[in-house]
Design an enzyme around this catalytic site. Structure first.
Site, short mmCIF file in Angstrom:
data_model
loop_
_atom_site.label_atom_id
_atom_site.label_comp_id
_atom_site.label_asym_id
_atom_site.label_seq_id
_atom_site.Cartn_x
_atom_site.Cartn_y
_atom_site.Cartn_z
N ASP A 21 0.85 -1.20 0.00
CA ASP A 21 0.00 0.00 0.00
C ASP A 21 0.88 1.24 0.00
OD1 ASP A 21 -1.94 1.91 0.37
OD2 ASP A 21 -2.17 1.53 2.52
N ASN A 23 -0.39 4.54 -0.24
CA ASN A 23 -1.03 5.79 0.19
C ASN A 23 -1.78 5.69 1.52
OD1 ASN A 23 -3.17 4.25 -0.60
ND2 ASN A 23 -4.10 5.79 -1.93
N ASP A 25 -4.22 3.85 2.71
CA ASP A 25 -5.65 3.54 2.88
C ASP A 25 -5.88 2.07 3.25
OD1 ASP A 25 -5.14 2.25 0.52
OD2 ASP A 25 -6.73 3.21 -0.63
N ASP A 29 -1.79 -1.22 -3.88
CA ASP A 29 -2.11 -0.46 -5.08
C ASP A 29 -0.95 -0.49 -6.09
OD1 ASP A 29 -0.25 1.39 -3.94
OD2 ASP A 29 -1.89 2.15 -2.69
N ASP A 98 -5.32 -9.77 -15.68
CA ASP A 98 -6.25 -10.87 -15.46
C ASP A 98 -7.47 -10.64 -16.35
OD1 ASP A 98 -7.68 -13.00 -14.21
OD2 ASP A 98 -6.57 -12.63 -12.37
N ASP A 200 -9.25 -16.05 -16.66
CA ASP A 200 -9.99 -16.53 -15.49
C ASP A 200 -11.12 -17.49 -15.85
OD1 ASP A 200 -10.56 -16.06 -12.56
OD2 ASP A 200 -12.51 -15.51 -13.39
N GLU A 257 -6.80 -20.43 -16.91
CA GLU A 257 -7.18 -21.14 -15.69
C GLU A 257 -8.15 -22.23 -16.12
OE1 GLU A 257 -9.05 -20.49 -11.23
OE2 GLU A 257 -9.91 -19.45 -12.92
N HIS A 330 -3.97 -17.31 -5.23
CA HIS A 330 -4.88 -16.53 -4.38
C HIS A 330 -6.18 -17.26 -4.05
CE1 HIS A 330 -6.51 -16.20 -8.34
NE2 HIS A 330 -7.58 -15.58 -7.89
N ASP A 331 -6.36 -18.46 -4.61
CA ASP A 331 -7.57 -19.25 -4.36
C ASP A 331 -7.31 -20.44 -3.44
OD1 ASP A 331 -9.20 -17.71 -5.99
OD2 ASP A 331 -8.83 -18.93 -7.76
O1 TEU Z 1 -11.50 -19.03 -9.95
C1 TEU Z 1 -12.22 -20.03 -10.63
C2 TEU Z 1 -12.60 -21.19 -9.83
O2 TEU Z 1 -12.99 -22.19 -10.41
C3 TEU Z 1 -12.67 -21.09 -8.32
O3 TEU Z 1 -13.91 -21.59 -7.96
C4 TEU Z 1 -11.62 -21.86 -7.63
O4 TEU Z 1 -11.57 -23.18 -8.07
C5 TEU Z 1 -11.91 -21.86 -6.15
O5 TEU Z 1 -11.99 -20.54 -5.70
C6 TEU Z 1 -10.85 -22.56 -5.35
O6 TEU Z 1 -11.20 -22.59 -4.00
C7 TEU Z 1 -11.38 -17.80 -10.55
C8 TEU Z 1 -10.54 -16.86 -9.70
O7 TEU Z 1 -9.24 -17.36 -9.58
C9 TEU Z 1 -11.21 -16.65 -8.37
O8 TEU Z 1 -10.45 -15.85 -7.50
C10 TEU Z 1 -12.54 -16.00 -8.64
O9 TEU Z 1 -13.25 -15.90 -7.43
C11 TEU Z 1 -13.36 -16.79 -9.66
O10 TEU Z 1 -12.62 -17.20 -10.80
C12 TEU Z 1 -14.50 -15.94 -10.18
O11 TEU Z 1 -14.01 -14.96 -11.04
CA CA Z 2 -3.62 2.08 -1.24
#
Ligand code: TEU
Ligand code: CA
Length: 556
Positions: A21, A23, A25, A29, A98, A200, A257, A330-331
């Site tokens: 971050d 700034n 908040d 960013d 993305d 995605d 993906e 991130h998932d």
């Molecule tokens: O994820 C696609 C997806 O199939 C997810 O359901 C994933 O398998 C699950 O979150 C795992 O626990 C993509 C993105 O990576 C995710 O962050 C988004 O939430 C999703 O698409 C909707 O855009």
């Molecule tokens: Ca920020």
């Protein structure tokens, strides 16, 4: 296989809300990313994927886009974005944005219009269907729980379709006008000088247009929507169209993906004529998933299944193309938590995991914080932010789980584990922000942070730097990129080993993935040790005495 500019590269994913971050908040960013470009360059990264930064109501942290041509003000401005692309380029780093085009946000003008006139032009941009006497048209469960159908406000029996949250209506790819709009938008971004896109949830763009019910697989009487993917036919036509229109003209890198693919299908997705440049290798990371609920996932990762899935993937790919290898994104939970039993976590286990991933065939794809060994944190229900986690909690409770069990499963598997702020130093909020972070920082930041690991030669961070440099070195780059992959010691407990081979050169990676010492009988003599995570290796005759989580790379 035709050589491509991205084959020998190393990639890194940024989750922008949680990276840096600039700034105060409390939200990461673009300015923060620019500040850290030198750090990313020093790690040896050439390709940088940044999760969505477009204008968004942030129901799913930017995976719900309301304007594809604007940067959300929480991240900065379009000028900041242009600066980021230019600054990255100066460091020989290219940016992947993305591409979220299976769905948009319910606040996108297209959907706003569609709601007003479902039978008009913009209604055709989405999937609108009549229900069954006020009930949804079928029993499909969305990824985040609940029906994929949501009633259109003001109508008794008209529904729209959403694979994910109800604020993420699916776009109708059958409509040529929709595809045209999407392709124009991609090209507009490519013209800015992007390296390409990460695409995605792309498997979902082709629907099973019979809309027939799924076999019930949960207490809610529904079936998981991902099970309709194998029923839908003809996705390849759209993916090729997109490739020819949007990526080929720019020599862009497109990474999909894509999951739930059969062996035969994978071959169509990658390689010289593939729909994409590459796709992520999810199978090894999902080997612990035994059902639709977090409560049905195993913890931690079962070793045998993980190894089997890894070898399976590598075999399918053969020499035809590259998948991108990951241990987290991130998932998912943190890789160092999922793949390593908590009591075994430490320098050796984390670096063993790193070597196993980075020396496989395929594009090594890191996730922010992986390079310092970031782990899951402890959670209270009220502290979760992620829409999937919150829905999973209720799904488990409704299925008869106790509150304690539901919270424990969410703590392990929540996507928020990967989204806690990046740990830069031991100062307030781990140096991520001067303000209040949007999501809790992991309590371990005083011990575990970038600044501390910068100072220690023997840190995880410096190990990762050496490992990526090894992967990209003059001597081993070719073999680690193009060499064949052959599993070794497949039936030996806790040993994860494989051979890479190219034109007479051979590398053997052997890892004792266990807290107990192990003795391995080598098949040949190997004089040259080229990479290790312990200072000393012990060999008696052909017997290799391996310490806990020791990994060794031999050259022959
Ligand atoms: O994820 C696609 C997806 O199939 C997810 O359901 C994933 O398998 C699950 O979150 C795992 O626990 C993509 C993105 O990576 C995710 O962050 C988004 O939430 C999703 O698409 C909707 O855009
Ligand atoms: Ca920020």
């Amino acid at each position: 296989m035709k050589k491509q500019w991205w084959h020998e590269k190393a990639a890194y994913q940024i989750y922008p809300k949680s990276f840096m971050d600039s700034n105060g908040d409390g939200i990461g960013d673009i300015g923060g990313i620019i500040q850290k470009l030198d750090y990313i360059q020093k790690l040896g990264i050439d390709i940088l994927w940044i999760s969505p930064m477009y204008q968004s109501p942030m129901v799913d942290n930017g995976y719900d886009i309301s304007d594809y041509y604007a940067i959300d003000p929480i991240f900065g401005t379009m000028e900041d974005m242009d600066e980021l692309i230019a600054e990255a380029k100066k460091r020989n780093i290219c940016i992947l944005m993305d591409l979220v085009v299976n769905h948009c946000s319910s606040e996108h003008p297209w959907f706003q219009e569609a709601m007003k006139h479902p039978d008009g032009r913009y209604g055709e941009y989405f999937y609108m269907k009549d229900g069954k006497d006020g009930n949804p048209p079928n029993n499909w469960r969305s990824y985040f729980g609940g029906s994929v159908w949501e009633k259109l406000p003001g109508y008794e029996n008209k529904f729209y379709y959403h694979s994910f949250a109800k604020e993420q209506p699916d776009l109708n790819w059958e409509n040529p006008e929709v595809r045209e709009k999407i392709y124009q938008m991609i090209c507009w971004w490519m013209e800015k000088g992007l390296g390409g896109f990460r695409i995605d949830a792309i498997m979902n763009i082709k629907k099973d247009l019979t809309w027939r019910d799924l076999p019930v697989d949960g207490a809610d009487g529904m079936g998981a929507v991902h099970k309709t993917i194998e029923r839908a036919e003809g996705i390849g036509e759209y993916l090729l169209e997109m490739k020819h229109r949007c990526f080929e003209p720019y020599d862009g890198f497109a990474i999909g993906e894509a999951m739930y693919l059969t062996e035969e299908e994978v071959k169509k997705y990658i390689g010289d004529d593939g729909y994409f440049s590459s796709i992520f290798a999810f199978e090894p990371c999902h080997a612990h998933r035994k059902g639709e609920m977090y409560g049905e996932y195993q913890w931690p990762m079962p070793f045998e299944e993980w190894r089997k899935e890894t070898f399976g993937n590598q075999k399918i790919l053969g020499e035809n193309g590259f998948e991108a290898n990951i241990v987290e994104n991130h998932d998912q939970p943190r890789g160092a938590s999922l793949f390593i039993p908590e009591e075994d976590y430490g320098f050796y286990s984390v670096t063993a995991l790193a070597v196993l991933m980075i020396c496989q065939r395929g594009l090594p794809f890191l996730y922010q914080g992986q390079e310092i060994g970031m782990v899951n944190r402890q959670w209270r229900l009220a502290d979760f932010d992620d829409i999937e986690t919150v829905n999973q909690y209720h799904f488990m409770i409704d299925s008869g789980c106790s509150k304690e069990d539901a919270l424990a499963a969410c703590s392990h598997h929540s996507r928020d584990n990967a989204r806690t702020p990046m740990q830069w130093n031991d100062k307030k909020n781990a140096g991520f922000t001067n303000g209040t972070p949007w999501l809790l920082v992991n309590e371990n930041y005083k011990e575990l942070n970038v600044e501390k690991q910068e100072r220690e030669y023997g840190s995880i961070l410096n190990f990762y730097r050496r490992l990526i440099a090894f992967r990209k070195s003059e001597e081993y780059r070719e073999i680690l990129t193009y060499g064949t992959f052959q599993p070794l010691y497949e039936d030996t407990k806790s040993i994860f080993a494989y051979k890479r081979e190219l034109e007479g050169q051979r590398l053997i990676v052997i890892c004792n993935y266990s807290s107990q010492p192990a003795e391995i009988e080598l098949m040949e003599d190997y004089e040259n040790v080229v990479f290790v995570n312990y200072e000393q290796t012990t060999m008696i005759g052909r017997k290799l005495q391996m310490k806990p989580y020791e990994v060794i790379i031999y050259e022959k």
